[in-house]
Scaffold this motif. Structure first.
Motif, PDB file in Angstrom:
ATOM      1  N   MET A 170       0.846  -1.203   0.000  1.00  0.00           N
ATOM      2  CA  MET A 170       0.000   0.000   0.000  1.00  0.00           C
ATOM      3  C   MET A 170       0.883   1.254   0.000  1.00  0.00           C
ATOM      4  N   LEU A 171       0.509   2.206  -0.836  1.00  0.00           N
ATOM      5  CA  LEU A 171       1.272   3.444  -0.922  1.00  0.00           C
ATOM      6  C   LEU A 171       1.023   4.321   0.300  1.00  0.00           C
ATOM      7  N   THR A 172       2.084   4.822   0.867  1.00  0.00           N
ATOM      8  CA  THR A 172       1.968   5.763   1.978  1.00  0.00           C
ATOM      9  C   THR A 172       1.812   7.177   1.431  1.00  0.00           C
ATOM     10  N   ASN A 173       1.396   8.090   2.318  1.00  0.00           N
ATOM     11  CA  ASN A 173       1.287   9.491   1.895  1.00  0.00           C
ATOM     12  C   ASN A 173       2.632  10.012   1.394  1.00  0.00           C
ATOM     13  N   GLU A 174       3.704   9.610   2.074  1.00  0.00           N
ATOM     14  CA  GLU A 174       5.026  10.064   1.658  1.00  0.00           C
ATOM     15  C   GLU A 174       5.347   9.587   0.242  1.00  0.00           C
ATOM     16  N   MET A 175       5.035   8.337  -0.055  1.00  0.00           N
ATOM     17  CA  MET A 175       5.304   7.798  -1.385  1.00  0.00           C
ATOM     18  C   MET A 175       4.483   8.513  -2.452  1.00  0.00           C
ATOM     19  N   ILE A 176       3.209   8.782  -2.131  1.00  0.00           N
ATOM     20  CA  ILE A 176       2.330   9.476  -3.083  1.00  0.00           C
ATOM     21  C   ILE A 176       2.867  10.876  -3.379  1.00  0.00           C
ATOM     22  N   ILE A 177       3.238  11.591  -2.317  1.00  0.00           N
ATOM     23  CA  ILE A 177       3.739  12.960  -2.492  1.00  0.00           C
ATOM     24  C   ILE A 177       5.043  12.969  -3.278  1.00  0.00           C
ATOM     25  N   GLU A 178       5.934  12.029  -2.981  1.00  0.00           N
ATOM     26  CA  GLU A 178       7.204  11.986  -3.695  1.00  0.00           C
ATOM     27  C   GLU A 178       6.979  11.716  -5.192  1.00  0.00           C
ATOM     28  N   GLN A 179       6.056  10.819  -5.507  1.00  0.00           N
ATOM     29  CA  GLN A 179       5.763  10.553  -6.914  1.00  0.00           C
ATOM     30  C   GLN A 179       5.198  11.796  -7.591  1.00  0.00           C
ATOM     31  N   ALA A 180       4.334  12.503  -6.876  1.00  0.00           N
ATOM     32  CA  ALA A 180       3.764  13.725  -7.433  1.00  0.00           C
ATOM     33  C   ALA A 180       4.838  14.777  -7.669  1.00  0.00           C
ATOM     34  N   LEU A 181       5.733  14.930  -6.705  1.00  0.00           N
ATOM     35  CA  LEU A 181       6.793  15.927  -6.844  1.00  0.00           C
ATOM     36  C   LEU A 181       7.755  15.569  -7.975  1.00  0.00           C
ATOM     37  N   ASP A 182       8.009  14.284  -8.160  1.00  0.00           N
ATOM     38  CA  ASP A 182       8.848  13.861  -9.285  1.00  0.00           C
ATOM     39  C   ASP A 182       8.223  14.299 -10.605  1.00  0.00           C
ATOM     40  N   ARG A 183       6.913  14.129 -10.718  1.00  0.00           N
ATOM     41  CA  ARG A 183       6.209  14.544 -11.934  1.00  0.00           C
ATOM     42  C   ARG A 183       6.284  16.063 -12.121  1.00  0.00           C
ATOM     43  N   ILE A 184       6.110  16.795 -11.042  1.00  0.00           N
ATOM     44  CA  ILE A 184       6.132  18.257 -11.116  1.00  0.00           C
ATOM     45  C   ILE A 184       7.516  18.750 -11.525  1.00  0.00           C
ATOM     46  N   GLU A 185       8.539  18.201 -10.893  1.00  0.00           N
ATOM     47  CA  GLU A 185       9.902  18.662 -11.195  1.00  0.00           C
ATOM     48  C   GLU A 185      10.334  18.280 -12.611  1.00  0.00           C
ATOM     49  N   ALA A 186       9.828  17.164 -13.107  1.00  0.00           N
ATOM     50  CA  ALA A 186      10.208  16.716 -14.450  1.00  0.00           C
ATOM     51  C   ALA A 186       9.447  17.446 -15.544  1.00  0.00           C
ATOM     52  N   GLY A 187       8.223  17.926 -15.234  1.00  0.00           N
ATOM     53  CA  GLY A 187       7.386  18.422 -16.317  1.00  0.00           C
ATOM     54  C   GLY A 187       6.881  19.838 -16.217  1.00  0.00           C
ATOM     55  N   TYR A 188       6.987  20.475 -15.039  1.00  0.00           N
ATOM     56  CA  TYR A 188       6.373  21.804 -14.901  1.00  0.00           C
ATOM     57  C   TYR A 188       6.990  22.796 -15.885  1.00  0.00           C
ATOM     58  N   VAL A 189       6.156  23.620 -16.455  1.00  0.00           N
ATOM     59  CA  VAL A 189       6.568  24.494 -17.556  1.00  0.00           C
ATOM     60  C   VAL A 189       7.702  25.445 -17.185  1.00  0.00           C
ATOM     61  N   PHE A 190       7.772  25.850 -15.916  1.00  0.00           N
ATOM     62  CA  PHE A 190       8.880  26.688 -15.452  1.00  0.00           C
ATOM     63  C   PHE A 190       9.769  25.819 -14.561  1.00  0.00           C
ATOM     64  N   PRO A 191      10.869  25.259 -15.082  1.00  0.00           N
ATOM     65  CA  PRO A 191      11.660  24.264 -14.347  1.00  0.00           C
ATOM     66  C   PRO A 191      12.130  24.724 -12.968  1.00  0.00           C
ATOM     67  N   GLU A 192      12.626  25.948 -12.855  1.00  0.00           N
ATOM     68  CA  GLU A 192      13.130  26.410 -11.564  1.00  0.00           C
ATOM     69  C   GLU A 192      12.009  26.484 -10.535  1.00  0.00           C
ATOM     70  N   LYS A 193      10.831  26.898 -10.983  1.00  0.00           N
ATOM     71  CA  LYS A 193       9.696  26.967 -10.065  1.00  0.00           C
ATOM     72  C   LYS A 193       9.274  25.569  -9.619  1.00  0.00           C
ATOM     73  N   GLY A 194       9.393  24.612 -10.515  1.00  0.00           N
ATOM     74  CA  GLY A 194       9.075  23.237 -10.151  1.00  0.00           C
ATOM     75  C   GLY A 194       9.996  22.716  -9.060  1.00  0.00           C
ATOM     76  N   VAL A 195      11.284  23.026  -9.164  1.00  0.00           N
ATOM     77  CA  VAL A 195      12.256  22.606  -8.154  1.00  0.00           C
ATOM     78  C   VAL A 195      11.977  23.296  -6.817  1.00  0.00           C
ATOM     79  N   ASP A 196      11.705  24.607  -6.857  1.00  0.00           N
ATOM     80  CA  ASP A 196      11.404  25.340  -5.623  1.00  0.00           C
ATOM     81  C   ASP A 196      10.157  24.785  -4.939  1.00  0.00           C
ATOM     82  N   THR A 197       9.167  24.457  -5.738  1.00  0.00           N
ATOM     83  CA  THR A 197       7.921  23.911  -5.190  1.00  0.00           C
ATOM     84  C   THR A 197       8.171  22.562  -4.532  1.00  0.00           C
ATOM     85  N   GLY A 198       8.951  21.707  -5.204  1.00  0.00           N
ATOM     86  CA  GLY A 198       9.275  20.414  -4.626  1.00  0.00           C
ATOM     87  C   GLY A 198      10.000  20.548  -3.303  1.00  0.00           C
ATOM     88  N   ALA A 199      10.935  21.480  -3.219  1.00  0.00           N
ATOM     89  CA  ALA A 199      11.694  21.671  -1.977  1.00  0.00           C
ATOM     90  C   ALA A 199      10.782  22.120  -0.840  1.00  0.00           C
TER      91      ALA A 199
END
Length: 297
Positions: free
Chosen positions: A1-30
């Motif tokens: 079963m996926l934990t909240n931490e695992m779900i969030i990490e997967q979501a952040l990986d997607r955001i950092e890899a694909g968000y239209v403004f790359p630097e903003k994606g990294v800042d958001t993930g942090a």
């Protein structure tokens, strides 16, 4: 079963890899990872997790399309099938008459089209054309986008193309992060119904109006082709991809941005600001009064 931490990490990986403004994606993930490390998401159930993380995402990056979404319908966690996602969108549009809720002729020979979703330009073309054919003889037209939840950029282009005389108008561009390419959007050369290029047009908006609906309102307003009446819209301008990160949780990641050729920007975060600001439930009466006054002048 996926934990909240695992779900969030997967979501952040997607955001950092694909968000239209790359630097903003990294800042958001942090920023989200700092909250995760502090235990702020421990014990939250699915809907509460989505709501809380979305609020925190948008604190750092106020992009209305950047969200965790809870869905009651289980999602496949297999690698995404773009065709499958498009098929689901098309099925939704078929069930909703390609987004056209109603077409009316109002007193004073004023046409009204109530648009709830912006269809794709291929399957939606016939329905969009049928709606425009029904109002082709009107003296003025009202597009009611107050309950429009968005849709396809190509469909927004088709709707807008009806209100210009030919295919020589460069409306906007869309920049894609994944390819680095910029796609130009010009008015279409061929349409299924007559153009509506020489008569008054009013667009009704509300805080519900979003995404593709905002595209139509903003584009027609920026090019001086319509008067926007109502309330400021939600403010989501970035074309977006959806990824399942748990059986009932999706992350939506803006992967592109629209640039209007007149304003040099878009409606992200600020919405479409009406030319005539009135409460949304008064917008139709206000537009009708303005149209009749203009026609009687």
């Amino acid at each position: 079963m996926l934990t909240n931490e695992m779900i969030i990490e997967q979501a952040l990986d997607r955001i950092e890899a694909g968000y239209v403004f790359p630097e903003k994606g990294v800042d958001t993930g942090a920023a989200i990872r700092r909250r995760l490390a502090a235990g702020e998401y421990a014990g939250l159930d699915g809907p509460a997790l989505c709501e809380t993380v979305t609020a925190h995402l948008q604190e750092v990056c106020p992009d209305k399309h950047l969200r965790l979404l809870w869905t009651d319908e289980p999602q496949s966690l297999d690698p995404e099938d773009e065709d499958e996602g498009q098929a689901a969108f098309r099925a939704l549009l078929r069930a909703e008459n390609q987004g056209v809720r109603r077409v009316e002729q109002l007193d004073g020979n004023i046409g009204l089209i109530d648009i709830r979703r912006i269809a794709s330009a291929d399957e939606g073309a016939a329905t969009i054309g049928a709606a425009m054919q029904l109002v082709a003889g009107s003296s003025a037209l009202i597009l009611d986008l107050r309950a429009c939840h968005g849709g396809a950029p190509e469909g927004a282009l088709m709707w807008c193309s009806y209100f210009f005389p030919d295919d020589q108008v460069h409306l906007n561009d869309i920049y894609e992060r994944s390819t680095g390419a910029t796609r130009q959007f010009w008015t279409l050369p061929h349409l299924p119904a007559p153009r509506y290029a020489d008569r008054p047009v009013y667009v009704l908006t509300s805080p519900i109006t979003f995404s593709g609906g905002e595209d139509v309102a903003y584009t027609l307003q920026a090019h001086g082709r319509a008067v926007v009446v109502g309330e400021t819209t939600r403010g989501g301008a970035h074309p977006t991809a959806r990824h399942a990160v748990a059986e009932h949780i999706l992350v939506t990641v803006p992967t592109a941005r629209t640039v209007n050729r007149v304003t040099g920007t878009n409606w992200e975060g600020v919405g479409v600001v009406p030319d005539v600001p009135v409460p949304a439930d008064e917008a139709l009466d206000t537009a009708l009064k303005a149209a009749r006054t203009r026609l009687d002048a």
